[in-house]
Design a protein around this motif. Structure first.
Motif, PDB file in Angstrom:
ATOM      1  N   ALA A  14       0.801  -1.219   0.000  1.00  0.00           N
ATOM      2  CA  ALA A  14       0.000   0.000   0.000  1.00  0.00           C
ATOM      3  C   ALA A  14       0.837   1.274   0.000  1.00  0.00           C
ATOM      4  CB  ALA A  14      -0.938  -0.007   1.207  1.00  0.00           C
ATOM      5  N   HIS A  15       2.051   1.232   0.559  1.00  0.00           N
ATOM      6  CA  HIS A  15       2.836   2.460   0.718  1.00  0.00           C
ATOM      7  C   HIS A  15       4.141   2.423  -0.077  1.00  0.00           C
ATOM      8  CE1 HIS A  15      -0.118   3.506   3.696  1.00  0.00           C
ATOM      9  NE2 HIS A  15       0.150   2.401   4.372  1.00  0.00           N
ATOM     10  N   SER A  16       4.140   1.686  -1.150  1.00  0.00           N
ATOM     11  CA  SER A  16       5.315   1.549  -2.004  1.00  0.00           C
ATOM     12  C   SER A  16       5.842   2.908  -2.473  1.00  0.00           C
ATOM     13  CB  SER A  16       4.962   0.692  -3.227  1.00  0.00           C
ATOM     14  OG  SER A  16       6.021   0.679  -4.154  1.00  0.00           O
ATOM     15  N   GLY A  17       7.123   3.151  -2.224  1.00  0.00           N
ATOM     16  CA  GLY A  17       7.785   4.349  -2.725  1.00  0.00           C
ATOM     17  C   GLY A  17       7.409   5.641  -2.043  1.00  0.00           C
ATOM     18  N   GLN A  18       6.541   5.602  -1.057  1.00  0.00           N
ATOM     19  CA  GLN A  18       6.067   6.832  -0.428  1.00  0.00           C
ATOM     20  C   GLN A  18       7.075   7.407   0.555  1.00  0.00           C
ATOM     21  OE1 GLN A  18       2.171   6.360   1.311  1.00  0.00           O
ATOM     22  NE2 GLN A  18       1.226   5.775  -0.621  1.00  0.00           N
ATOM     23  N   ILE A  19       6.968   8.718   0.774  1.00  0.00           N
ATOM     24  CA  ILE A  19       7.778   9.396   1.780  1.00  0.00           C
ATOM     25  C   ILE A  19       7.020   9.367   3.096  1.00  0.00           C
ATOM     26  CG2 ILE A  19       8.799  11.598   2.456  1.00  0.00           C
ATOM     27  CD1 ILE A  19       9.231  12.142  -0.530  1.00  0.00           C
ATOM     28  N   ALA A  20       7.722   9.069   4.181  1.00  0.00           N
ATOM     29  CA  ALA A  20       7.071   8.879   5.477  1.00  0.00           C
ATOM     30  C   ALA A  20       8.007   9.310   6.594  1.00  0.00           C
ATOM     31  CB  ALA A  20       6.692   7.408   5.652  1.00  0.00           C
ATOM     32  N   PHE A  21       7.463   9.337   7.803  1.00  0.00           N
ATOM     33  CA  PHE A  21       8.300   9.469   8.988  1.00  0.00           C
ATOM     34  C   PHE A  21       8.852   8.092   9.346  1.00  0.00           C
ATOM     35  CE2 PHE A  21       5.143  12.943   9.672  1.00  0.00           C
ATOM     36  CZ  PHE A  21       6.035  14.005   9.647  1.00  0.00           C
ATOM     37  N   ALA A  22      10.007   8.066   9.962  1.00  0.00           N
ATOM     38  CA  ALA A  22      10.527   6.796  10.449  1.00  0.00           C
ATOM     39  C   ALA A  22       9.544   6.204  11.447  1.00  0.00           C
ATOM     40  CB  ALA A  22      11.890   7.003  11.101  1.00  0.00           C
TER      41      ALA A  22
END
Length: 209
Positions: free
Chosen positions: A73-81
């Motif tokens: 679902a979150h492939s390649g996305q920018i996120a917080f650690a």
């Protein structure tokens, strides 16, 4: 923003009370819908993330990770650690600290917990995410976990406070194209749950200045 300016605002940030609606919903995708405050399904897993503010050459920065490309679902996305809760975690804050050390190599002893933010339900992956705002008084040197982190991004807080950083992103949704709210920093786009949490951090910073 100078890091010293952030340090002087900490006592105000601790006292600011935001509703979930004002804190996160402005950056929520329109198709997302709303959920009760503590919404969970029987299948829902818990996760925790940690927005971190720290100095770099005297300027306040925030660190993000980019997830690898994978079938998820979150492939390649920018996120917080951050990541999912494990059995050894006593609290969700423990989850956040453990994941930060695993993913970007920053130890708990290097960080100071500042404020728990509003948790939120993430429909695509069926997680309830608990965010914890923290900071460091020292410059941080990151080491990424190769399996779960494609790269580490360090973004000046000043860019977060610019209205020009807010835009929209086109995403494919069930054979349709949807425009969702997003933060854009040069070629980087932050949207979804991360953007919602980031908006809460933005408001805390704005209201404390």
């Amino acid at each position: 923003m100078q890091f010293e300016t952030f340090l002087k605002s900490i006592s105000k940030i601790e006292k600011i009370e935001l509703t979930k609606t004002e804190a996160q919903y402005p950056m929520a995708p329109g198709f997302r819908g709303t959920f009760p405050v503590d919404f969970k399904k029987p299948t829902t897993r818990n996760a925790a993330v940690m927005p971190i503010i720290y100095p770099k050459n005297g300027i306040a920065h925030m660190v993000f990770i980019q997830r690898p490309v994978y079938k998820g679902a979150h492939s390649g996305q920018i996120a917080f650690a951050g990541g999912k809760e494990e059995k050894e975690d006593v609290t969700f804050l423990d989850t956040a600290f453990r994941e930060v050390e695993e993913e970007i190599g920053i130890k708990r002893s290097q960080l100071i917990f500042l404020k728990e933010l509003h948790s939120l339900y993430v429909p695509p992956s069926d997680f309830r995410v608990y965010p914890f705002l923290s900071f460091s008084k020292e410059e941080l040197n990151f080491t990424k976990q190769e399996e779960e982190v494609a790269r580490i991004l360090e973004i000046p807080v000043t860019l977060l406070l610019k209205e020009s950083s807010k835009s929209t992103k086109e995403i494919a949704l069930e054979q349709k194209i949807a425009n969702v709210p997003a933060y854009k920093f040069e070629s980087q786009e932050i949207w979804g749950a991360t953007a919602m949490i980031l908006h809460e951090v933005e408001l805390l910073l704005r209201y404390s200045l």
